[in-house]
Scaffold this motif. Sequence first.
Motif, PDB file in Angstrom:
ATOM      1  N   GLY C 170       5.672   2.140  -6.381  1.00  0.00           N
ATOM      2  CA  GLY C 170       5.530   2.290  -5.135  1.00  0.00           C
ATOM      3  C   GLY C 170       6.381   2.191  -3.742  1.00  0.00           C
ATOM      4  O   GLY C 170       6.616   2.471  -3.098  1.00  0.00           O
ATOM      5  N   TYR C 171       7.329   0.333  -4.588  1.00  0.00           N
ATOM      6  CA  TYR C 171       8.628  -0.189  -3.427  1.00  0.00           C
ATOM      7  C   TYR C 171       9.056   0.873  -3.574  1.00  0.00           C
ATOM      8  O   TYR C 171       9.641   0.689  -2.806  1.00  0.00           O
ATOM      9  CB  TYR C 171       8.328  -1.425  -3.798  1.00  0.00           C
ATOM     10  CG  TYR C 171       8.808  -2.469  -2.696  1.00  0.00           C
ATOM     11  CD1 TYR C 171       8.942  -2.837  -2.120  1.00  0.00           C
ATOM     12  CD2 TYR C 171      10.509  -2.428  -4.053  1.00  0.00           C
ATOM     13  CE1 TYR C 171       9.877  -3.298  -1.108  1.00  0.00           C
ATOM     14  CE2 TYR C 171      10.925  -3.123  -2.765  1.00  0.00           C
ATOM     15  CZ  TYR C 171      11.566  -3.215  -1.045  1.00  0.00           C
ATOM     16  OH  TYR C 171      12.108  -4.168  -1.085  1.00  0.00           O
ATOM     17  N   PHE C 172       9.381   0.607  -5.208  1.00  0.00           N
ATOM     18  CA  PHE C 172      11.413   1.934  -5.324  1.00  0.00           C
ATOM     19  C   PHE C 172      10.990   3.193  -4.354  1.00  0.00           C
ATOM     20  O   PHE C 172      11.705   3.604  -3.768  1.00  0.00           O
ATOM     21  CB  PHE C 172      11.517   1.648  -6.230  1.00  0.00           C
ATOM     22  CG  PHE C 172      11.674   0.677  -6.912  1.00  0.00           C
ATOM     23  CD1 PHE C 172      13.262   0.357  -6.646  1.00  0.00           C
ATOM     24  CD2 PHE C 172      11.352  -0.235  -7.860  1.00  0.00           C
ATOM     25  CE1 PHE C 172      14.049  -1.227  -7.398  1.00  0.00           C
ATOM     26  CE2 PHE C 172      11.795  -0.833  -8.637  1.00  0.00           C
ATOM     27  CZ  PHE C 172      13.145  -1.513  -8.418  1.00  0.00           C
ATOM     28  N   VAL C 173      10.094   3.302  -4.463  1.00  0.00           N
ATOM     29  CA  VAL C 173       9.587   5.427  -3.456  1.00  0.00           C
ATOM     30  C   VAL C 173      10.107   4.525  -1.963  1.00  0.00           C
ATOM     31  O   VAL C 173      10.863   5.133  -1.164  1.00  0.00           O
ATOM     32  CB  VAL C 173       8.188   5.541  -4.303  1.00  0.00           C
ATOM     33  CG1 VAL C 173       8.110   6.394  -3.426  1.00  0.00           C
ATOM     34  CG2 VAL C 173       8.325   6.148  -5.510  1.00  0.00           C
ATOM     35  N   PHE C 174       8.659   3.777  -1.644  1.00  0.00           N
ATOM     36  CA  PHE C 174       9.347   3.501  -0.145  1.00  0.00           C
ATOM     37  C   PHE C 174      10.610   2.724  -0.279  1.00  0.00           C
ATOM     38  O   PHE C 174      10.829   3.371   1.126  1.00  0.00           O
ATOM     39  CB  PHE C 174       8.043   2.133  -0.047  1.00  0.00           C
ATOM     40  CG  PHE C 174       8.219   2.181   1.094  1.00  0.00           C
ATOM     41  CD1 PHE C 174       7.546   1.959   2.004  1.00  0.00           C
ATOM     42  CD2 PHE C 174       8.909   0.487   2.032  1.00  0.00           C
ATOM     43  CE1 PHE C 174       7.490   1.357   4.250  1.00  0.00           C
ATOM     44  CE2 PHE C 174       8.990  -0.086   3.242  1.00  0.00           C
ATOM     45  CZ  PHE C 174       8.794   0.723   3.847  1.00  0.00           C
ATOM     46  N   ASP C 175      11.493   1.964  -0.300  1.00  0.00           N
ATOM     47  CA  ASP C 175      12.470   2.147   0.040  1.00  0.00           C
ATOM     48  C   ASP C 175      12.984   2.886   0.155  1.00  0.00           C
ATOM     49  O   ASP C 175      14.654   3.266   0.936  1.00  0.00           O
ATOM     50  CB  ASP C 175      13.319   0.871  -1.356  1.00  0.00           C
ATOM     51  CG  ASP C 175      14.025  -0.425  -0.838  1.00  0.00           C
ATOM     52  OD1 ASP C 175      14.100  -0.431   0.188  1.00  0.00           O
ATOM     53  OD2 ASP C 175      14.970  -0.643  -1.600  1.00  0.00           O
ATOM     54  N   ARG C 176      12.994   3.824  -0.805  1.00  0.00           N
ATOM     55  CA  ARG C 176      14.293   5.066  -0.728  1.00  0.00           C
ATOM     56  C   ARG C 176      14.035   6.292   0.544  1.00  0.00           C
ATOM     57  O   ARG C 176      14.944   6.451   0.893  1.00  0.00           O
ATOM     58  CB  ARG C 176      14.463   5.604  -2.152  1.00  0.00           C
ATOM     59  CG  ARG C 176      14.437   5.747  -3.424  1.00  0.00           C
ATOM     60  CD  ARG C 176      15.308   7.635  -4.036  1.00  0.00           C
ATOM     61  NE  ARG C 176      16.384   7.757  -3.943  1.00  0.00           N
ATOM     62  CZ  ARG C 176      17.262   7.495  -4.646  1.00  0.00           C
ATOM     63  NH1 ARG C 176      17.088   6.239  -5.789  1.00  0.00           N
ATOM     64  NH2 ARG C 176      18.048   8.186  -4.498  1.00  0.00           N
ATOM     65  N   LEU C 177      12.372   6.139   0.962  1.00  0.00           N
ATOM     66  CA  LEU C 177      12.323   7.154   1.758  1.00  0.00           C
ATOM     67  C   LEU C 177      12.355   6.669   2.849  1.00  0.00           C
ATOM     68  O   LEU C 177      12.193   7.220   3.573  1.00  0.00           O
ATOM     69  CB  LEU C 177      11.102   7.861   1.069  1.00  0.00           C
ATOM     70  CG  LEU C 177      10.538   8.258   0.381  1.00  0.00           C
ATOM     71  CD1 LEU C 177       9.030   8.792  -0.408  1.00  0.00           C
ATOM     72  CD2 LEU C 177      11.617   9.951   0.035  1.00  0.00           C
ATOM     73  N   ASN C 178      11.873   5.211   2.997  1.00  0.00           N
ATOM     74  CA  ASN C 178      12.079   4.682   4.370  1.00  0.00           C
ATOM     75  C   ASN C 178      13.767   5.008   5.086  1.00  0.00           C
ATOM     76  O   ASN C 178      13.383   4.622   6.062  1.00  0.00           O
ATOM     77  CB  ASN C 178      11.841   3.266   4.387  1.00  0.00           C
ATOM     78  CG  ASN C 178      11.571   2.498   5.565  1.00  0.00           C
ATOM     79  OD1 ASN C 178      11.076   3.162   6.081  1.00  0.00           O
ATOM     80  ND2 ASN C 178      11.728   0.868   5.375  1.00  0.00           N
ATOM     81  N   ALA C 184       6.621   9.237   5.541  1.00  0.00           N
ATOM     82  CA  ALA C 184       7.164   9.673   4.321  1.00  0.00           C
ATOM     83  C   ALA C 184       7.293   8.438   2.741  1.00  0.00           C
ATOM     84  O   ALA C 184       6.635   8.232   2.429  1.00  0.00           O
ATOM     85  CB  ALA C 184       8.360  10.447   4.463  1.00  0.00           C
ATOM     86  N   GLY C 185       8.005   7.138   3.345  1.00  0.00           N
ATOM     87  CA  GLY C 185       7.895   6.228   2.503  1.00  0.00           C
ATOM     88  C   GLY C 185       6.255   5.217   2.451  1.00  0.00           C
ATOM     89  O   GLY C 185       6.193   4.956   1.019  1.00  0.00           O
ATOM     90  N   PHE C 186       5.839   5.329   3.168  1.00  0.00           N
ATOM     91  CA  PHE C 186       4.395   4.363   3.202  1.00  0.00           C
ATOM     92  C   PHE C 186       4.030   5.289   2.540  1.00  0.00           C
ATOM     93  O   PHE C 186       3.239   5.587   1.456  1.00  0.00           O
ATOM     94  CB  PHE C 186       4.151   4.167   4.815  1.00  0.00           C
ATOM     95  CG  PHE C 186       2.970   4.095   4.934  1.00  0.00           C
ATOM     96  CD1 PHE C 186       3.218   2.674   4.322  1.00  0.00           C
ATOM     97  CD2 PHE C 186       1.166   4.265   5.080  1.00  0.00           C
ATOM     98  CE1 PHE C 186       1.194   1.306   4.468  1.00  0.00           C
ATOM     99  CE2 PHE C 186       0.810   3.562   4.525  1.00  0.00           C
ATOM    100  CZ  PHE C 186      -0.082   2.946   5.259  1.00  0.00           C
ATOM    101  N   PHE C 187       3.625   6.862   3.217  1.00  0.00           N
ATOM    102  CA  PHE C 187       2.477   7.465   2.072  1.00  0.00           C
ATOM    103  C   PHE C 187       3.567   7.907   0.724  1.00  0.00           C
ATOM    104  O   PHE C 187       2.621   7.895  -0.628  1.00  0.00           O
ATOM    105  CB  PHE C 187       2.459   8.848   2.909  1.00  0.00           C
ATOM    106  CG  PHE C 187       1.204   8.847   4.054  1.00  0.00           C
ATOM    107  CD1 PHE C 187       0.277   8.555   4.109  1.00  0.00           C
ATOM    108  CD2 PHE C 187       2.131   8.842   5.277  1.00  0.00           C
ATOM    109  CE1 PHE C 187      -0.452   7.910   5.177  1.00  0.00           C
ATOM    110  CE2 PHE C 187       1.062   8.441   6.578  1.00  0.00           C
ATOM    111  CZ  PHE C 187      -0.020   8.058   6.650  1.00  0.00           C
ATOM    112  N   GLY C 188       4.389   7.947   0.501  1.00  0.00           N
ATOM    113  CA  GLY C 188       5.046   8.070  -0.716  1.00  0.00           C
ATOM    114  C   GLY C 188       4.602   7.314  -2.115  1.00  0.00           C
ATOM    115  O   GLY C 188       4.537   7.496  -2.534  1.00  0.00           O
ATOM    116  N   ALA C 189       4.807   5.986  -1.110  1.00  0.00           N
ATOM    117  CA  ALA C 189       4.365   4.960  -1.826  1.00  0.00           C
ATOM    118  C   ALA C 189       3.405   4.603  -2.370  1.00  0.00           C
ATOM    119  O   ALA C 189       2.750   4.490  -3.427  1.00  0.00           O
ATOM    120  CB  ALA C 189       5.162   3.699  -1.385  1.00  0.00           C
TER     121      ALA C 189
END
Lengths: 408, 339, 431
Positions: C170-178, C184-189
């Motif tokens: 979740g953190y990596f996804v957030f880091d990317r999308l943020n 987007a990052g928040f919900f994606g994570a």
Amino acid sequence: MTTMTDPPKESFQLSMLLNDTRYRSLTFQAIAAILLALSIWYLGNNLIQNLRAAGLNISYEFLGNPSGYDINQTLVEYDSQSTHARAALVGILNTLLVAFLACVTATVFGVIAGVLRLSKNWLVAKLMAVYVEIFRNIPVLIWIVIIFTIMIAVLPGPREFRGADPDASMFLGVAAFTNRGVYIPQPYFIRGFGGVADLLLVIAFLAGSFFAVRAVNARATRIQEATGERPQTLWTNLAIWFGPLIVLFLALGLTFDVPALKGFNFAGGIKIGGPLIALWFALSIYTGAFIAENVRAGIQAVSKGQTEAASALGLRPGRVMNLVVLPQALRVIIPPLISQYLNITKNSSLAIAVGYADITATLGGITLNQTGRAIECILLLMLFYLTASLLISAFMNVYNASIKLKER
Amino acid sequence: MKKSVFFGAATVAALAAGAAAAGTLDDVKARGKLNCGVTTGLVGFAAPDANGEWKGFDVAVCRAVAAAVLDDPNAVEFVPTTGKTRFTALASGEIDMLARNTTWTFSRDVDLKFEFTGINYYDGQGFMVPKDLGVSSAKELDGATVCIQTGTTTELNLADFFRANNISYEPVPIETNAEAQQQYLAGACDVYTTDASGLAATRATFEDPSAHVVLPEIVSKEPLGPLVRHGDNEWGDLVRWTLNALITAEELGVTSANLAEMAASAGGNPEINRLLGTEGNLGEMLGLPADWAVKALAVGGNYGEIFEANIGEATPIGLARGLNAQWTDGGLLYSPPFR
Amino acid sequence: MSDTHAHSVAFVRKTEIPPAPPPASQTGIVKWLRENLFATWANGLLTIAALYVIYLVLSVILPWLFGGVWNTSSLAECREVLQGRVGGCFSVLTERWPQLIYGFTYPTDQYWRPNVAFLFMLVAIAPVLFFDLPRKLLYFTAAFPFVAYWLIWGGSILVPIVAAVGIIAGYFVFDRLNKSSFAAGFFGAIATAFVIWYLGGFLIPEDQSGAMLSPVPSRDLGGFMLNMMLGLTCVSLSLPLGIALALGRQSDMPFIKWICVIFIEFVRGVPLITLLFVASVMLAYLFPPGTTTDLFLRVVIMITMFSSAYIAEVIRGGLAALPKGQYEGADSLGLDYPQAMRLIILPQALKISIPGIVNIAVGLFKDTTLVSVISMFDVLGMIRGPILASTEWNGVYWELLGFASLLFFVTCYGISQYSQWLERRLATDHR
């Protein structure tokens, strides 16, 4: 954010819902609304299904049924044939009673401890610091249990007052301190007109004295302003306060119903139940420690120049505190004091640990046990506390606004 | 279930879909543990000992059921419940059965939708007073302060009794037995009232039990028994007949001493044979192996042995069988036949 | 000039007089006593009264404390040893020590697990509390919840691993999308974490008997350990929730604002005990039919809700105390809302709120004793339940209550002292 003068002429795109600040907040709110609705629907659906599976329903009819149990401390008429709703009312009044009493004494404890903590006397200041730290750092539930245990273990039982050479004797022959509670004499009038009428009469006399004293003081102030000499009013005032009242008491025949040991218990007089005293004392001394800290912070918030100026005017230290420091400190003290009062009201629900019949013990305790209507009882319980909290904070906020520094 | 606890609502729902349809019996088997609700501590009936192991009369019933279903008397998770939480714990499925000296009453059975599966102890509410108070009957208690352990129907019986006899009293309701004792011993109340069995158990823990007397009046009927959720009849039957098996075994003279011998092969008494599964298919009807009752009995013996071991006259609690003797001995225990 | 003068007088001292000691009443202990204890007449009376109070308290406590008995196995035995003289039966503490600390059902041979978890906790908390420690230790802090969960509950090690993997992913996804959008990052994570947890759920064996650490159901947790676990878990969970609620309450979006206001005011308006009643008797009805959630988790949910509302109010105070220029400054830099909050507003607002948050945390930790009312055996529940109900220790109150008070006092006083140190440490306004 939107300007009406020059609306952009671009067409609406879906991505604008997320990227355009004009629409984004709407999108978020819509998402929040949907999520909220979904979770409410989810929880509600679970509730309905669970209740259906257990064959239960939500119904408040039990409130009208006879409760079937007795309560030892009631402010209104109540017996085991009264309804559950009545039992809840008894509980509500008991909660309010202990909360009110505890608020008053906690304030007294707190102010005394807070002022003494700033005392120049090293020993007293340290002692108050120890009091504050010990009470603040140990859970209130433990304090309630400890104080209740002290009361039960240290005070004598009514049994010990019996016999020719009893182990315990009454205080001054009129009041009995037992581990079931404190029995004090009850005043009543031999030639009275009946409870309420007498009370109203006494209140009327007190009100009359109050206005008379105000008139005397106002006159004294006028004379002081005119001549610079303030006439001595103390004795006049005392006479106005007590004279009519004594005459009234003599006329109505004031007598005291002194408690006496009869059968298993003391009879006559006013009984203040042991659980009430333990809870009252525990809540006041615990919250008093917090209030002491608020008072200390409030006093320290008054700038030193104020104290020095007051001293320069020749005020004695006591008057400096009363006339200059405390009135200013009050503005800092009141807001946290409100939340301490709220805490007392909420902590009074721990009455359950000592068997005091507050709302948590009647509606949320025995009624819940006997009817098994857990959901209904707990919802009503929360509703009561919510209402009480909101009312107290509304009331105190009005008061707070009225004493606030009027800035220009 | 641990998984469901930590992996979010989605997983919960997925797991639940599989579990929801099955009955309690299958749930228990799948889980490998019986969740049994007991009191938070009443010596003799259900209380953890110094090693944290639950012991007592109600506990023995749970263990018997666990042995019958899972073949392991220790496959029980004891869930301590208070008077307040017990019904919700049962209704919400947190526990499979409740063996918490709970009185069988009409409203609990009908309104709260529970099924009482029998009576394992016939009790009644009594009063205990210090001997030096010189009271010999509960009717002399006018004006007394009464400590009540809340939870069962105690408060209601007390109110009814004093009302019927037109005498006054001051109730002091207390949540736990330990605190009630504390107040009673300190003289903060004159009388302590709860079920007579509880009084005996409490008196046994006193420093000087002989300084306190239990008054002769029993003011209520308190049939205590295990209960299960309404509507799951297979599970209810199982709990009911496990209890009946314990009672019948005593009636028929099956004890832990002769159990193994009797269960080895069919003997002369057909009812014993049916009970122990050497004849007929009673176990199968319950969805259990034929020797289910043997397993239940192997835990602590029959009803009489469990009684004597936990609350009988040889224990500090020292309860006489009284009403809880077999019907053949003048008591009320009367199990329907195993047929 | 000086010469003539010197001749005109009979005697001129050539050396300095050695400084005389100040009068006895102006030095040392006497002076201190005079100034601090007997400055005025009333003050003297106060001192004497205080001395009397101290004497009263100590004369009761000291003989009891020092005359105590530490090694008997029951109250009756202890009373026999004491033979009527004053003294505490502290043997209840030595005999029931494990029960007071771990509860009575935690497997005796597994006590090392909570002990190790406790040590780990000290290590994990250290870098959070003291900024001078190497920042690398924070990795340990991040791993601590999973390790501690596994140590205390046991069972399959896959459970905490899957949970950790979900959060890391979740953190990596957030880091990317943020980089493109915070939302987007928040919900994606969150979505990623859930997917991983859901899939990971299938990996975990249903039967946990073969696990390296034998599983312990949370019902078996008790004693002071339970208080600490509830306190630590709920405070750490309620911090992010509290921040979110505080931001929500300050938000421009009316709907979100009102949800937050209603939630906060509702939770703050009712006593914790009613919320615990909800946890014990009501919450079970709100979970999907056929599932059960253990009491520990339900209590954690309710206490977290409770403390997050209070923390939200403290943080709101911090947000309100920031000068408006900070908000405007962030806007003028072109930062969007999440950036402004994360980089400018929250670091300052949280710093202001630290004392308040610590107060809430201490209060919450003390309030964990309330779970004893809903049949959980925390340290107070152990005392009021199994220990006082046992035949051996029926009637020992002061020793047990005193012990529980001491445990809480040491912990809470320690935390509040830390908070005061931190306040001084963080003070940047050089007053």
